[in-house]
Motif scaffolding. Structure first.
Motif, PDB file in Angstrom:
ATOM      1  N   GLU A  18       0.852  -1.179   0.000  1.00  0.00           N
ATOM      2  CA  GLU A  18       0.000   0.000   0.000  1.00  0.00           C
ATOM      3  C   GLU A  18       0.888   1.229   0.000  1.00  0.00           C
ATOM      4  O   GLU A  18       1.797   1.349   0.826  1.00  0.00           O
ATOM      5  CB  GLU A  18      -0.923  -0.003   1.224  1.00  0.00           C
ATOM      6  N   SER A  51      -5.821  -1.129  -6.939  1.00  0.00           N
ATOM      7  CA  SER A  51      -6.951  -0.236  -6.712  1.00  0.00           C
ATOM      8  C   SER A  51      -6.427   1.052  -6.112  1.00  0.00           C
ATOM      9  O   SER A  51      -5.284   1.130  -5.634  1.00  0.00           O
ATOM     10  CB  SER A  51      -7.996  -0.884  -5.799  1.00  0.00           C
ATOM     11  N   THR A  52      -7.251   2.082  -6.141  1.00  0.00           N
ATOM     12  CA  THR A  52      -6.871   3.363  -5.565  1.00  0.00           C
ATOM     13  C   THR A  52      -8.005   3.858  -4.692  1.00  0.00           C
ATOM     14  O   THR A  52      -9.168   3.481  -4.877  1.00  0.00           O
ATOM     15  CB  THR A  52      -6.532   4.401  -6.651  1.00  0.00           C
ATOM     16  N   GLU A  53      -7.665   4.691  -3.734  1.00  0.00           N
ATOM     17  CA  GLU A  53      -8.651   5.208  -2.789  1.00  0.00           C
ATOM     18  C   GLU A  53      -8.374   6.668  -2.507  1.00  0.00           C
ATOM     19  O   GLU A  53      -7.227   7.063  -2.251  1.00  0.00           O
ATOM     20  CB  GLU A  53      -8.589   4.403  -1.488  1.00  0.00           C
ATOM     21  N   ASP A  54      -9.416   7.491  -2.583  1.00  0.00           N
ATOM     22  CA  ASP A  54      -9.324   8.896  -2.215  1.00  0.00           C
ATOM     23  C   ASP A  54      -9.376   8.991  -0.698  1.00  0.00           C
ATOM     24  O   ASP A  54     -10.289   8.460  -0.064  1.00  0.00           O
ATOM     25  CB  ASP A  54     -10.492   9.656  -2.850  1.00  0.00           C
ATOM     26  N   GLY A  70     -14.458   6.462  -2.433  1.00  0.00           N
ATOM     27  CA  GLY A  70     -13.967   5.279  -1.744  1.00  0.00           C
ATOM     28  C   GLY A  70     -12.917   4.549  -2.549  1.00  0.00           C
ATOM     29  O   GLY A  70     -12.214   5.127  -3.372  1.00  0.00           O
ATOM     30  N   ARG A  71     -12.827   3.237  -2.332  1.00  0.00           N
ATOM     31  CA  ARG A  71     -11.826   2.432  -3.032  1.00  0.00           C
ATOM     32  C   ARG A  71     -12.344   2.050  -4.412  1.00  0.00           C
ATOM     33  O   ARG A  71     -13.485   1.631  -4.556  1.00  0.00           O
ATOM     34  CB  ARG A  71     -11.487   1.186  -2.217  1.00  0.00           C
ATOM     35  N   HIS A  72     -11.461   2.180  -5.403  1.00  0.00           N
ATOM     36  CA  HIS A  72     -11.874   1.977  -6.797  1.00  0.00           C
ATOM     37  C   HIS A  72     -10.882   1.042  -7.487  1.00  0.00           C
ATOM     38  O   HIS A  72      -9.692   1.339  -7.544  1.00  0.00           O
ATOM     39  CB  HIS A  72     -11.912   3.332  -7.524  1.00  0.00           C
TER      40      HIS A  72
END
Length: 296
Positions: A18, A51-54, A70-72
């Motif tokens: 991460e 995945s990426t998360e704001d 959220g997580r994308h």
């Protein structure tokens, strides 16, 4: 599947883990952009997907032009926009161990600074309590911007940037190498301090980089860093690390000599269980201890 991230026309291999992205120097990918929040987004890399998360940023994270919530999950070819910085997820073509392979200058990536002085730790046991470096401040786990914790993975983080740091060192860009790799080196040490398992290959890589930084910067705290790694591992340093430490001791400003004595003493208690190769390494470490004592 392995993945790489294209940014500024350079490709970066991505190990599992991460990775925090933001404007803060403590981020693993630090972007010098006023539109980027201090801790803006998270990239989560597994063997199967990315995945990426704001992380509650002001300007959000856009994937293919659409703001995410959220997580994308990401697909190969997806474009990620963080502030004004666009990155593209690609499939890796490398068959080797994942690691950062681009020779790009990373003045705006993974920038952090090593403390100028070594502070005593208050949580060690035995007679070593006052000799080891204090951990950097922990990041709060609050979900609000600038206080979001991104778990660090030393294998992924260190593998991702080690080759670029070594390239910088080979070009005598020591300060640049130190900025690039400091945070990931501290992650390795913190996991050892917390009692988590860290593979010997990761420890040896971290030690080799730190010893080279000691030689290049003249900062004794990098020698102390190496000694603490192997004190906690309770094993002799590998020969290449010892070679670099001998060079470093002739260049650094000062080292924690008591810390080195404690390390050698700990090995001396186990020397009867060593094989011939380990005994030879131990003898070289005894010589390193004497050299440090002569320096003061």
């Amino acid at each position: 599947m392995r993945f790489r991230l294209r940014y500024l026309q350079h490709d970066f291999e991505m190990g599992e883990g991460e990775f925090l992205i933001g404007r803060s120097p403590s981020c693993q990918l630090s972007l010098d952009d006023p539109l980027v929040s201090r801790r803006h987004a998270l990239l989560i890399v597994t063997a199967a997907e990315v995945s990426t998360e704001d992380l509650g940023s002001r300007n959000g994270v856009l994937v293919n032009g659409q703001r995410i919530v959220g997580r994308h999950p990401l697909k190969i070819g997806d474009r990620i926009l963080i502030g004004a910085q666009e990155m593209t997820l690609l499939e890796s073509k490398s068959e080797e161990q994942p690691g950062l392979t681009s020779t790009a200058r990373l003045a705006r990536l993974s920038i952090t600074k090593m403390p100028n002085e070594v502070a005593p730790s208050g949580a060690a046991s035995g007679n070593t309590a006052s000799h080891f470096m204090t951990a950097p401040p922990a990041i709060s786990s609050s979900p609000r911007e600038d206080t979001v914790q991104a778990p660090r993975r030393p294998v992924g983080g260190l593998a991702m940037i080690a080759s670029v740091a070594e390239k910088s060192l080979s070009m005598n860009r020591v300060d640049e190498a130190e900025r690039i790799v400091s945070a990931s080196l501290q992650d390795v040490l913190e996991q050892l301090r917390s009692g988590q398992h860290v593979g010997s290959e990761v420890v040896d890589l971290a030690a080799r980089l730190a010893a080279r930084l000691a030689s290049g910067t003249g900062k004794g705290n990098w020698v102390d860093f190496v000694v603490e790694l192997y004190f906690r591992e309770a094993r002799p340093c590998p020969a290449p690390v010892i070679d670099e430490l001998y060079i470093a001791l002739r260049k650094v400003n000062s080292v924690q000599t008591q810390q080195l004595r404690d390390y050698v003493s700990r090995l001396r208690e186990r020397v009867n269980s060593f094989g011939p190769a380990e005994r030879f390494l131990f003898q070289r470490l005894e010589g390193l201890e004497r050299l440090a004592g002569l320096r003061g």
